[in-house]
Design an enzyme around this catalytic site. Sequence first.
Site, short mmCIF file in Angstrom:
data_model
loop_
_atom_site.label_atom_id
_atom_site.label_comp_id
_atom_site.label_asym_id
_atom_site.label_seq_id
_atom_site.Cartn_x
_atom_site.Cartn_y
_atom_site.Cartn_z
N VAL A 1 0.83 -1.20 0.00
CA VAL A 1 0.00 0.00 0.00
C VAL A 1 0.87 1.25 0.00
O VAL A 1 1.71 1.44 0.88
CB VAL A 1 -0.93 0.01 1.22
CG1 VAL A 1 -1.80 1.28 1.21
CG2 VAL A 1 -1.82 -1.23 1.23
N LYS A 2 0.67 2.09 -1.01
CA LYS A 2 1.41 3.36 -1.09
C LYS A 2 0.71 4.42 -0.24
O LYS A 2 -0.49 4.66 -0.41
CB LYS A 2 1.51 3.83 -2.54
CG LYS A 2 2.42 2.98 -3.40
CD LYS A 2 2.47 3.47 -4.83
CE LYS A 2 3.35 4.67 -5.00
NZ LYS A 2 3.50 5.06 -6.42
N ILE A 3 1.48 5.03 0.63
CA ILE A 3 0.96 6.04 1.55
C ILE A 3 1.84 7.28 1.43
O ILE A 3 3.07 7.17 1.41
CB ILE A 3 0.97 5.51 3.00
CG1 ILE A 3 -0.01 4.35 3.13
CG2 ILE A 3 0.63 6.62 4.00
CD1 ILE A 3 -0.01 3.70 4.50
#
Length: 214
Positions: free
Chosen positions: A82-84
């Site tokens: 997951v890119k945050i």
Amino acid sequence: MKFFIDSAQIEEIREAIALGVCDGVTTNPSLVAKTGKSFDQVIAEITEIVDGPISLETTAMDVDGMVKEARALAARHDNVVVKIPMTREGMQATKICFEEGISTNVTLIFSPLQALLAAKAGATYVSPFIGRLDDISTEGMSLISDIVDVFGNYAFDTEIIVASVRHPIHILDSARMGADICTIPFGVIKKLYDHPLTDIGIQKFLSDWEKVPK
């Protein structure tokens, strides 16, 4: 060094796999939009063929929203990362994801201190953007050198993904510095195996082969 392909185009990803240079995939909303397909269709196609980390980006800007999206994205496939974004809320969300066993890629990093904060929050990967620094007359590769130095002083498990790669020299410099990963647009990947002297050499060998008595 691992190579990720920075793309949501399934044809490009297939070719990168065939070349043996696809250890994973990174995407973002802009790349998905260029496909003309739905997000669900793009993700289904990528997860079907890629045996490696696949970074999918959250779009929420608040902690609860990021965590909710992260849980939903991670549930899609075991390979999802997951890119945050690198924000205060992003760091809180990264910490929660770490505690829940969700892999994260903290993106839009432009300083070594941002990378350090992300690693301390439990990020699986950090993505410093070097091309965008070059665009504003700042030496992007200096950022990679600084992060490699800082991470080398400690026992972080966080890996460095060199992002916003614009040309082969970015990749060469990253490899020299010991960065873990480069995420590379397909157009740049194609430049890695092309060289005029290789082409000249092949032409010379073929020409000479025609002169050999059959």
